[in-house]
Design an enzyme around this catalytic site. Structure first.
Site, PDB file in Angstrom:
ATOM      1  N   GLN B 135       0.949  -0.692  -0.129  1.00 33.46           N
ATOM      2  CA  GLN B 135       0.526   0.250   0.020  1.00 33.46           C
ATOM      3  C   GLN B 135       0.879   1.280   0.333  1.00 33.46           C
ATOM      4  O   GLN B 135       1.799   1.327   1.003  1.00 33.46           O
ATOM      5  CB  GLN B 135      -0.594   0.096   1.642  1.00 33.46           C
ATOM      6  CG  GLN B 135      -2.023   1.116   1.126  1.00 33.46           C
ATOM      7  CD  GLN B 135      -2.502   1.253   2.604  1.00 33.46           C
ATOM      8  OE1 GLN B 135      -1.598   0.660   3.558  1.00 33.46           O
ATOM      9  NE2 GLN B 135      -3.353   1.954   2.600  1.00 33.46           N
ATOM     10  N   SER B 138       1.233   6.509   2.113  1.00 34.12           N
ATOM     11  CA  SER B 138       1.843   7.350   3.303  1.00 34.12           C
ATOM     12  C   SER B 138       2.939   7.555   2.898  1.00 34.12           C
ATOM     13  O   SER B 138       3.760   6.926   1.938  1.00 34.12           O
ATOM     14  CB  SER B 138       2.314   6.647   4.915  1.00 34.12           C
ATOM     15  OG  SER B 138       1.145   6.247   4.819  1.00 34.12           O
ATOM     16  N   SER B 172       5.162  -0.865   4.288  1.00 34.45           N
ATOM     17  CA  SER B 172       5.087  -2.300   4.912  1.00 34.45           C
ATOM     18  C   SER B 172       5.214  -3.429   3.514  1.00 34.45           C
ATOM     19  O   SER B 172       3.524  -3.523   2.483  1.00 34.45           O
ATOM     20  CB  SER B 172       4.294  -2.948   5.347  1.00 34.45           C
ATOM     21  OG  SER B 172       3.675  -2.287   6.729  1.00 34.45           O
ATOM     22  N   GLU B 255      -9.804  -1.325   5.256  1.00 37.85           N
ATOM     23  CA  GLU B 255      -8.261  -1.519   6.118  1.00 37.85           C
ATOM     24  C   GLU B 255      -9.011  -2.293   7.603  1.00 37.85           C
ATOM     25  O   GLU B 255      -7.639  -2.806   8.515  1.00 37.85           O
ATOM     26  CB  GLU B 255      -7.213  -0.739   5.688  1.00 37.85           C
ATOM     27  CG  GLU B 255      -6.370  -0.074   7.146  1.00 37.85           C
ATOM     28  CD  GLU B 255      -4.689   0.650   6.574  1.00 37.85           C
ATOM     29  OE1 GLU B 255      -5.295   1.540   5.886  1.00 37.85           O
ATOM     30  OE2 GLU B 255      -3.717   0.036   7.070  1.00 37.85           O
ATOM     31  N   GLU B 388      -5.686   8.489  17.930  1.00 32.46           N
ATOM     32  CA  GLU B 388      -6.567   9.817  18.099  1.00 32.46           C
ATOM     33  C   GLU B 388      -7.134   9.720  17.002  1.00 32.46           C
ATOM     34  O   GLU B 388      -8.490  10.467  16.985  1.00 32.46           O
ATOM     35  CB  GLU B 388      -5.244  11.034  18.139  1.00 32.46           C
ATOM     36  CG  GLU B 388      -4.957  11.098  19.153  1.00 32.46           C
ATOM     37  CD  GLU B 388      -3.509   9.457  19.140  1.00 32.46           C
ATOM     38  OE1 GLU B 388      -3.342   8.995  18.099  1.00 32.46           O
ATOM     39  OE2 GLU B 388      -2.729   9.092  20.981  1.00 32.46           O
TER      40      GLU B 388
HETATM   41  C1  LIG Z   1       4.256  -0.766  11.559  1.00 35.23           C
HETATM   42  C2  LIG Z   1       3.502   0.075  11.329  1.00 35.23           C
HETATM   43  C3  LIG Z   1       2.819  -0.379   9.278  1.00 35.23           C
HETATM   44  C4  LIG Z   1       2.352   0.662   8.552  1.00 35.23           C
HETATM   45  N1  LIG Z   1       2.245   0.490   7.529  1.00 35.23           N
HETATM   46  C5  LIG Z   1       2.068   1.416   6.251  1.00 35.23           C
HETATM   47  C6  LIG Z   1       2.000   1.241   4.854  1.00 35.23           C
HETATM   48  O1  LIG Z   1       2.326  -0.428   4.756  1.00 35.23           O
HETATM   49  N2  LIG Z   1       1.482   1.802   3.576  1.00 35.23           N
HETATM   50  C7  LIG Z   1       0.892   3.232   4.177  1.00 35.23           C
HETATM   51  O2  LIG Z   1       0.571   3.422   3.164  1.00 35.23           O
HETATM   52  N3  LIG Z   1       1.931   3.211   5.646  1.00 35.23           N
HETATM   53  C8  LIG Z   1       1.470   2.868   6.405  1.00 35.23           C
HETATM   54  N4  LIG Z   1       1.636   2.777   7.744  1.00 35.23           N
HETATM   55  C9  LIG Z   1       1.651   4.845   8.034  1.00 35.23           C
HETATM   56  C10 LIG Z   1       0.445   4.669   8.662  1.00 35.23           C
HETATM   57  O3  LIG Z   1      -0.633   4.688   8.252  1.00 35.23           O
HETATM   58  C11 LIG Z   1       1.042   6.739   9.365  1.00 35.23           C
HETATM   59  O4  LIG Z   1       1.889   6.327   9.810  1.00 35.23           O
HETATM   60  C12 LIG Z   1      -0.577   6.945  10.032  1.00 35.23           C
HETATM   61  O5  LIG Z   1      -1.115   7.104   8.906  1.00 35.23           O
HETATM   62  C13 LIG Z   1      -0.386   8.497  10.977  1.00 35.23           C
HETATM   63  O6  LIG Z   1       0.848   8.929  10.037  1.00 35.23           O
HETATM   64  P1  LIG Z   1       2.300   9.941   9.953  1.00 35.23           P
HETATM   65  O7  LIG Z   1       2.904   8.914  10.923  1.00 35.23           O
HETATM   66  O8  LIG Z   1       2.545  10.829   9.509  1.00 35.23           O
HETATM   67  O9  LIG Z   1       1.699  10.304  11.548  1.00 35.23           O
HETATM   68  P2  LIG Z   1       1.321  11.663  11.805  1.00 35.23           P
HETATM   69  O10 LIG Z   1      -0.209  12.084  11.336  1.00 35.23           O
HETATM   70  O11 LIG Z   1       2.734  12.649  11.428  1.00 35.23           O
HETATM   71  O12 LIG Z   1       0.506  12.128  13.436  1.00 35.23           O
HETATM   72  C14 LIG Z   1       1.533  11.922  15.003  1.00 35.23           C
HETATM   73  C15 LIG Z   1       0.850  12.100  16.034  1.00 35.23           C
HETATM   74  O13 LIG Z   1      -0.014  13.023  15.322  1.00 35.23           O
HETATM   75  C16 LIG Z   1      -1.897  12.221  15.955  1.00 35.23           C
HETATM   76  N5  LIG Z   1      -2.677  14.010  14.644  1.00 35.23           N
HETATM   77  C17 LIG Z   1      -2.597  14.240  13.956  1.00 35.23           C
HETATM   78  N6  LIG Z   1      -3.600  14.564  12.557  1.00 35.23           N
HETATM   79  C18 LIG Z   1      -4.156  14.321  14.250  1.00 35.23           C
HETATM   80  C19 LIG Z   1      -5.429  15.287  14.481  1.00 35.23           C
HETATM   81  N7  LIG Z   1      -6.193  15.667  13.071  1.00 35.23           N
HETATM   82  N8  LIG Z   1      -6.392  15.168  15.686  1.00 35.23           N
HETATM   83  C20 LIG Z   1      -5.402  14.402  16.458  1.00 35.23           C
HETATM   84  N9  LIG Z   1      -4.099  14.020  16.839  1.00 35.23           N
HETATM   85  C21 LIG Z   1      -3.621  13.662  15.721  1.00 35.23           C
HETATM   86  C22 LIG Z   1      -1.662  10.884  15.092  1.00 35.23           C
HETATM   87  O14 LIG Z   1      -2.379  10.779  16.470  1.00 35.23           O
HETATM   88  C23 LIG Z   1       0.138  11.114  15.751  1.00 35.23           C
HETATM   89  O15 LIG Z   1      -0.270  10.777  17.653  1.00 35.23           O
HETATM   90  C24 LIG Z   1       2.814   2.160   8.634  1.00 35.23           C
HETATM   91  C25 LIG Z   1       2.799   2.387  10.202  1.00 35.23           C
HETATM   92  C26 LIG Z   1       3.034   1.424  10.877  1.00 35.23           C
HETATM   93  C27 LIG Z   1       4.021   2.248  12.148  1.00 35.23           C
END
Ligand SMILES: Cc1cc2nc3c(=O)[nH]c(=O)nc-3n(C[C@H](O)[C@H](O)[C@H](O)COP(=O)(O)OP(=O)(O)OC[C@H]3O[C@@H](n4cnc5c(N)ncnc54)[C@H](O)[C@@H]3O)c2cc1C
Lengths: 374, 418
Positions: B135, B138, B172, B255, B388
């Site tokens: 996928q 991100s 992933s 998902e 969140e």
């Molecule tokens: C083990 C693992 C596997 C993954 N696999 C994939 C994959 O295969 N493909 C893919 O595309 N993605 C994948 N991801 C990515 C995952 O979907 C993102 O990490 C996730 O959506 C969070 O985005 P970010 O890491 O940019 O954090 P951010 O969005 O920057 O968030 C940082 C913090 O801010 C908080 N936050 C953000 N917006 C808000 C809001 N509106 N209100 C309150 N709090 C908020 C979040 O909850 C978090 O605590 C994976 C992530 C992990 C950890």
């Protein structure tokens, strides 16, 4: 660890219909606002509402087979009634008479007229009964032997829910289970001021009271234990209904109340709390339905199902009521707003029929997770 | 190799003309079909992949899919009948945990938004596990706010395809994947949700560079994916140009169901592991741990029953909003239980099995030791939408609470602060 056969955790169409009927009756009678007015009358319960609910709709006899004068339904349907009663904090002796007292009688020999007679009267709602044990008694923890005697019973039982207003008291004594007419000489029912204004509590004092033997000690013990288990399992549904009202009312209020130029419900701090509460209630529903279904089907998993439901729903209802008060701000602190009735009911329910902690201790035994030695 | 029992072409025609009469397909009829398959393709003597292909062609892969696409248009609730009968007959499975992204996300999206040609090309090898999917959503600058993504797709010279440039992250299984579901921006002048298009990206394209990204467990389950001049034919576009966000919603909905909606027996997963340790090692017990363990046991059982209830509702075709809650509940439980387990293990909890950088084939939340479980569970509240963000979704979509005031919805993507 064995997993029991999958229970039916949904609501049937009949159950939905029953819910709709009970809800419409309770709404017609004024819902929580009426509950507050009723609490202020000092009466143990509203006799008109009880007549409509218990006799008119036949809900008092849900747990009783038809041949014994009841509706021949199950704990599943009674659970739905209790959800609605929790939702409206109605002051009616449903849990105490139609569940605890009825279930106690069903545990006795119903072929005997001394049992069948009062059972039929409770089942059609024309008489109200109460099981004379302290409300905090958990399943398996019924105290026996505090009341002594045979034809003339003596002793005292504290914190009996639904004793005030009851016509017949079911009294566990050292020599068996007895039926005592509440108006008989030697019977004193002294109301105590309850935390929960919607469920009367009383001290029952017996001094040589005339009594009818219903069951010998061994049978009495299982009848009472079974009634307490059923009561505890179904109390979870009352707690569920109560929590649902608190959430719905709080969502409604915070969606409309404006501060800082926006509805307070648009602030994420409140949203997250309400979403978390919703999640708790979703799982409370699953556990309450599971307990009701186990009781209805006589599942071998019933004791676990009840303990899980009680350990979970007791906490969820209190949290829901506390959030309801807090997120209403000052208005939630007033006597006029019904939130306090829910808080008081939730807090009392948490103690009733075993605290969550006590149910967890029961689970420790049931699922083999013992504590440290010594 | 054995030939297909139904040709895809016939199946597609049947699907268009309304498919099999679903009411005729009761549990017994399905068991008969399984028996037929087991007779024509004896698992003891049939090659694993041949068997899986035959199962797909017999419509017994995912029975709620249309005929010709691995299904029979039958009620989803009956899938377990098929699975049980096949298991009893000694049939191999498609190692579903290895291909979770394909099964859980790409497949429902292809089914809903794909063309006939796309569904026929992709679904069969996806289901058999011959082709792994990843996928590509991100990005470094777009996580929770996925619609802010910056990877660009532009028409290539001839107009018969697209050129993609950008960077994806946390991908992933990208190191195993043959295909990726990809979101890219096709119009930066539109508000962010409207300028996105959904593609199927060929992971073997020379412009795709997959680099391992080591995580807190020591292994590299996810990757960084650099896309440089990647060519994607227009026939690999899913849904309309600029409609990628709507298509992505199908993926994201699935998902959450895929991550949170699984059915679990009592004491399975993390709670069973810690309960076993508790029973086996009485010397580790303390009163405080006992109280906490019992609370978590109750919570785990409550979550199990909630999932059970949700499963029943789904089976009856009445999906409840409970699904979005399950992922939240399991993330919290996994974290708290594994944390308790490390603490319970005390001295043993000080160790860790292996920090070697590996690139695992599949993710097993309950695999390896307690320390690994504790660390891996931290991802449960981040992957697939953070806890969140899920709470926001429940508050607004389930409870109907008013939305936060926003400034980013209607402005052109290119003008948003980054
Ligand atoms: C083990 C693992 C596997 C993954 N696999 C994939 C994959 O295969 N493909 C893919 O595309 N993605 C994948 N991801 C990515 C995952 O979907 C993102 O990490 C996730 O959506 C969070 O985005 P970010 O890491 O940019 O954090 P951010 O969005 O920057 O968030 C940082 C913090 O801010 C908080 N936050 C953000 N917006 C808000 C809001 N509106 N209100 C309150 N709090 C908020 C979040 O909850 C978090 O605590 C994976 C992530 C992990 C950890």
């Amino acid at each position: 660890m064995t997993t029991p056969a999958p229970p039916d955790l949904l609501y049937s169409e009949t159950e939905d219909d029953l819910r709709a009927a009970v809800r419409s009756l309770l709404t017609d009678r004024g819902g929580p606002t009426a509950a507050l007015a009723e609490a202020e009358t000092g009466r143990p319960y509203d006799p008109d509402l009880w007549r409509s609910l218990a006799t008119g709709m036949g809900t008092a006899g849900l747990l009783v087979p038809e041949r014994l004068g009841g509706q021949g339904a199950t704990a599943r349907e009674a659970a739905v009634v209790l959800e609605e009663l929790g939702r409206s904090v109605a002051a009616v002796p449903y849990l105490t008479s139609a569940v605890l007292a009825v279930r106690t009688l069903l545990g006795c020999d119903t072929a005997r007229p001394e049992v069948a007679g009062p059972l039929a009267a409770l089942a059609d709602g024309t008489r109200v009964g109460a099981l004379a044990v302290p409300l905090p008694t958990a399943p398996g923890g019924a105290p026996h032997g505090t009341v002594r005697g045979g034809a003339g019973l003596s002793g005292e039982i504290t914190s009996v829910a639904g004793a005030a207003g009851a016509d017949v008291l079911l009294v566990p004594a050292d020599s068996g289970l007895y039926a005592v007419d509440a108006t008989a000489p030697g019977v004193t029912v002294t109301p105590v001021t309850p935390l929960d204004l919607t469920r009367p509590l009383a001290r029952v004092t017996l001094t040589g009271a005339t009594a009818t033997l219903l069951a010998e000690p061994a049978r009495a013990r299982t009848a009472v234990a079974d009634a307490l288990l059923t009561g505890a399992g179904l109390l979870a549904s009352e707690q569920l209904g109560l929590a649902e009202w608190c959430l719905a009312e709080t969502v409604r209020y915070t969606g409309g109340r404006h501060q800082f130029g926006r509805p307070v419900g648009s602030f994420q701090a409140l949203k997250h709390r309400l979403a978390a509460l919703w999640l708790d209630i979703v799982s409370a529903r699953a556990t309450a339905r599971n307990a009701a279904d186990a009781l209805a089907t006589g599942s071998p998993d019933t004791a676990v199902a009840v303990a899980v439901a009680q350990a979970h729903c007791g906490e969820v209802a209190v949290r829901a009521a506390q959030e309801c008060v807090q997120l209403h701000g000052g208005i939630g602190m007033t006597w006029e707003h019904p939130a306090h009735l829910y808080l008081k009911r939730a807090k009392s329910d948490q103690i009733a029929l075993g605290t969550p902690g006590r149910h967890r201790e029961t689970l420790a035994r049931l699922v083999d997770l013992p504590g440290p030695a010594g | 190799m054995s030939g297909p029992t139904t040709s895809p072409k016939d199946g597609a025609a049947a699907a268009r003309s309304g498919g099999t009469d679903a009411t005729a397909l009761d549990a017994d009829a399905l068991r008969r079909r399984v028996a037929d398959l087991l007779t024509t393709h004896d698992p003891a003597t049939t090659d694993r992949l041949d068997f899986l292909r035959a199962r797909f062609d017999a419509g017994l892969a995912w029975i709620h899919f249309p005929e010709g696409l691995g299904g029979l248009g039958a009620p989803r609730a009956l899938q377990q009948v098929v699975d049980q009968a096949l298991e009893a007959g000694g049939a191999p499975d498609n190692a579903p945990r290895r291909i979770g992204i394909g099964l859980g996300m790409a497949a429902p999206t292809l089914l809903r938004h794909g063309t006939d040609a796309q569904r026929r090309r992709f679904l069969r090898p996806l289901w058999t596990g011959e082709e792994v999917w990843c996928q590509l959503f991100s990005e470094p600058g777009a996580g929770s706010d996925l619609a802010a993504l910056a990877t660009r797709a532009t028409r290539d010279g001839e107009g018969d395809g697209w050129i993609v440039d950008g960077q994806k992250v946390w991908t992933s299984q990208a190191h195993l994947a043959r295909w990726g579901i990809l979101l890219a921006r096709t119009d930066p002048d539109l508000p962010k949700h409207r300028g996105i298009t959904y593609f199927v990206c060929d992971m073997t394209d020379p412009g795709v560079d997959v680099r391992p990204l080591r995580q807190i467990t020591g292994e590299a389950e996810f990757n960084e994916v650099f896309l440089t001049g990647v060519r994607i034919p227009d026939t690999h576009r899913l849904g309309g140009v600029g409609e990628g966000w709507q298509v992505a919603r199908t993926t994201l909905m699935n998902e959450r169901v895929a991550i949170g909606g699984a059915r679990v027996p009592r004491e399975s997963g993390m709670i069973g592991l810690v309960a076993d340790t508790w029973r086996r090692q009485p010397e580790l017990r303390t009163h405080d741990l006992h109280q906490r363990l019992l609370k978590l046991w109750v919570d785990a059982e409550a979550a199990r029953l909630t999932a059970e209830r949700l499963g029943r509702q789904l089976a009856l075709g009445q999906p409840g909003p409970e699904g979005s809650g399950m992922k939240l509940a399991f993330a919290r439980l996994n974290q708290e239980i594994s944390g308790l387990e490390v603490e319970l293990l005390a001295e043993e909890g000080l160790g860790y099995d292996d920090w070697t950088l590996t690139r695992p084939e599949l993710v097993d939340f309950t695999g390896r030791d307690a320390g690994y479980r504790y660390l891996r569970a931290k991802g449960n509240s981040i992957e697939g939408g953070t806890s969140e963000v899920l709470l926001n979704i429940i508050a607004e979509r389930v409870l109907g609470l008013p939305p936060e005031p926003r400034t980013d919805k209607d402005a052109a993507w290119k003008d948003l602060p980054r």
